[in-house]
Design an enzyme around this catalytic site. Structure first.
Site, mmCIF file in Angstrom:
data_model
loop_
_atom_site.group_PDB
_atom_site.id
_atom_site.type_symbol
_atom_site.label_atom_id
_atom_site.label_comp_id
_atom_site.label_asym_id
_atom_site.label_seq_id
_atom_site.Cartn_x
_atom_site.Cartn_y
_atom_site.Cartn_z
ATOM 1 N N HIS A 99 26.672 44.416 39.167
ATOM 2 C CA HIS A 99 26.584 43.089 39.781
ATOM 3 C C HIS A 99 25.602 43.023 40.944
ATOM 4 O O HIS A 99 25.357 41.931 41.471
ATOM 5 C CB HIS A 99 27.981 42.634 40.236
ATOM 6 C CG HIS A 99 28.209 41.168 40.032
ATOM 7 N ND1 HIS A 99 29.457 40.587 40.022
ATOM 8 C CD2 HIS A 99 27.343 40.141 39.847
ATOM 9 C CE1 HIS A 99 29.346 39.288 39.823
ATOM 10 N NE2 HIS A 99 28.073 38.989 39.729
ATOM 11 N N ASP A 122 35.074 36.518 38.904
ATOM 12 C CA ASP A 122 35.104 37.934 39.255
ATOM 13 C C ASP A 122 36.463 38.300 39.853
ATOM 14 O O ASP A 122 37.090 37.479 40.520
ATOM 15 C CB ASP A 122 33.995 38.186 40.293
ATOM 16 C CG ASP A 122 33.578 39.631 40.418
ATOM 17 O OD1 ASP A 122 34.418 40.528 40.237
ATOM 18 O OD2 ASP A 122 32.390 39.869 40.724
ATOM 19 N N HIS A 124 36.542 40.438 42.166
ATOM 20 C CA HIS A 124 36.162 40.832 43.520
ATOM 21 C C HIS A 124 35.360 39.730 44.188
ATOM 22 O O HIS A 124 34.727 38.904 43.526
ATOM 23 C CB HIS A 124 35.334 42.120 43.472
ATOM 24 C CG HIS A 124 35.987 43.218 42.696
ATOM 25 N ND1 HIS A 124 35.779 43.391 41.334
ATOM 26 C CD2 HIS A 124 36.852 44.191 43.077
ATOM 27 C CE1 HIS A 124 36.490 44.438 40.912
ATOM 28 N NE2 HIS A 124 37.158 44.931 41.959
ATOM 29 N N ASP A 126 32.811 40.403 46.381
ATOM 30 C CA ASP A 126 31.424 40.883 46.480
ATOM 31 C C ASP A 126 30.712 40.363 47.723
ATOM 32 O O ASP A 126 29.561 39.933 47.675
ATOM 33 C CB ASP A 126 30.642 40.513 45.216
ATOM 34 C CG ASP A 126 31.135 41.279 43.995
ATOM 35 O OD1 ASP A 126 31.855 42.276 44.179
ATOM 36 O OD2 ASP A 126 30.811 40.872 42.865
ATOM 37 N N HIS A 139 26.783 46.761 44.537
ATOM 38 C CA HIS A 139 27.317 45.741 43.619
ATOM 39 C C HIS A 139 28.486 44.970 44.248
ATOM 40 O O HIS A 139 28.891 43.937 43.718
ATOM 41 C CB HIS A 139 27.708 46.348 42.266
ATOM 42 C CG HIS A 139 29.018 47.104 42.245
ATOM 43 N ND1 HIS A 139 29.717 47.315 41.073
ATOM 44 C CD2 HIS A 139 29.734 47.702 43.227
ATOM 45 C CE1 HIS A 139 30.811 48.009 41.344
ATOM 46 N NE2 HIS A 139 30.844 48.259 42.639
ATOM 47 N N ASP A 227 31.348 38.366 36.001
ATOM 48 C CA ASP A 227 31.641 39.792 35.932
ATOM 49 C C ASP A 227 32.766 39.963 34.918
ATOM 50 O O ASP A 227 33.822 39.322 35.043
ATOM 51 C CB ASP A 227 32.061 40.289 37.318
ATOM 52 C CG ASP A 227 32.209 41.795 37.400
ATOM 53 O OD1 ASP A 227 32.668 42.404 36.419
ATOM 54 O OD2 ASP A 227 31.894 42.352 38.467
ATOM 55 N N ASP A 229 34.894 42.082 34.679
ATOM 56 C CA ASP A 229 36.175 42.515 35.241
ATOM 57 C C ASP A 229 36.983 41.347 35.798
ATOM 58 O O ASP A 229 38.114 41.527 36.249
ATOM 59 C CB ASP A 229 36.009 43.631 36.275
ATOM 60 C CG ASP A 229 35.396 43.183 37.608
ATOM 61 O OD1 ASP A 229 35.511 42.010 37.983
ATOM 62 O OD2 ASP A 229 34.811 44.046 38.302
ATOM 63 N N GLU A 272 28.308 43.950 34.308
ATOM 64 C CA GLU A 272 29.301 45.028 34.386
ATOM 65 C C GLU A 272 29.895 45.440 33.033
ATOM 66 O O GLU A 272 31.007 45.970 32.971
ATOM 67 C CB GLU A 272 30.421 44.685 35.383
ATOM 68 C CG GLU A 272 29.947 44.502 36.825
ATOM 69 C CD GLU A 272 29.609 45.805 37.553
ATOM 70 O OE1 GLU A 272 29.803 46.884 36.959
ATOM 71 O OE2 GLU A 272 29.148 45.727 38.710
#
Length: 300
Positions: A99, A122, A124, A126, A139, A227, A229, A272
């Site tokens: 990312h 996402d 996260h 980030d 990332h 992302d 994830d 990712e």
């Protein structure tokens, strides 16, 4: 939806984090039939190939920013290619890679959109910097960089100005947020729909609210940074930082369908995908399926 001229750009980089293999993500997504899926919807797709990624060992080493030199070089090239795509009235579709590539994507888009909206799908936030990051992995920093927070070699890619207004940012699916990121979210007034809101309100209500909010901001473009994830790892096993309790497969397709119906979307990236960690290319297949829903595929 209208037929798009799509510029597909691969960024085979895994230097923004520590788990090798995500550099093969663009190849895995292509192998899963991304071009064919989008062409079947009537879009014109030009696969621009992959951005050259340098050998990190030959570039600058920074004690708190892992592989800084390699990430800066790759993201600078990506920013140029994304800006060129927009200039030629094309829809940039960027394939990662980790990312960290969003630093380059947002820098390229900012050269054409002065009030860009961003949906960050996402697990996260980030939003770390070298000072707040527990790992030094870039990332985990692209949104902070886009707000002009962090090392100047990153923030100055594509120009020395912020690339996004934090009030034009919506994060969807967050469930792993570091303490420094929490403070920044509060300080900047960033709109976040964590898994709590998705569970409580439902994805339809979350997307309706998010899109209404972005319209109220009078954005002149909308970028999706997805992302894999963000989804629960039971659907996307091939990611480097899986977090249980994520968004479901069907919720994600609904979100993409609602984005398509909004007629706001002007660019996207999918990141990712790590084939080394995957099972029978399942994560890349999910990415391609979501691209289909995002760009006009329907169930009937």
């Amino acid at each position: 939806m209208e037929t798009l001229n799509i510029s597909m750009i691969g960024v085979p980089i895994d230097f923004g984090q520590m788990r090798r293999g995500v550099d093969m993500g663009p190849s895995a997504i292509r192998y899963a039939g991304a071009v064919e899926r989008l062409e079947a919807l009537g879009h014109e797709v030009v696969d621009e190939g992959d951005i050259y990624v340098p050998n990190a060992a030959k570039l600058e080493v920074h004690p708190k920013l892992r592989n800084l030199g390699a990430v800066v070089e790759a993201c600078t090239k990506l920013a140029e290619q994304v800006a060129t795509a927009v200039e030629h009235k094309k829809f940039p579709l960027v394939l990662g890679g980790d990312h960290s590539i969003a630093i380059g994507t947002l820098a390229g888009l900012a050269q054409h959109y002065k009030n860009l909206g961003v949906i960050w799908y996402d697990a996260h936030a980030d939003m770390n910097t070298a000072e707040t990051s527990p790992s030094g992995n870039i990332h985990g920093m692209p949104l902070a960089v886009a707000m002009e927070l962090g090392h100047e070699k990153l923030t100055h890619i594509g120009g020395e100005q912020p690339k996004i207004d934090p009030k034009n940012l919506v994060i969807i699916g967050a469930r792993s947020v570091d303490e420094g990121e929490r403070e920044l979210i509060k300080e900047k007034g960033i709109k976040v729909y964590s898994m709590h809101e998705i569970d409580r309100l439902g994805m339809a209500a979350v997307m309706e609210d998010a899109l209404a909010y972005l319209r109220s901001r009078e954005i002149d473009g909308l970028h999706l940074s997805l992302d894999l994830d963000g989804l629960d790892p039971m659907y996307t096993p091939g990611v480097g930082t899986p977090v249980p309790g994520g968004i479901t497969y069907r919720e994600s397709h609904l979100a993409m369908e609602m984005l398509q119906e909004s007629n706001l979307l002007t660019s996207a990236e999918f990141v990712e995908v790590n084939p080394v960690l995957d099972t029978k290319n399942a994560t890349a297949n999910v990415a391609v399926g979501l691209m289909g829903s995002l760009l006009g595929e329907s169930l009937v």
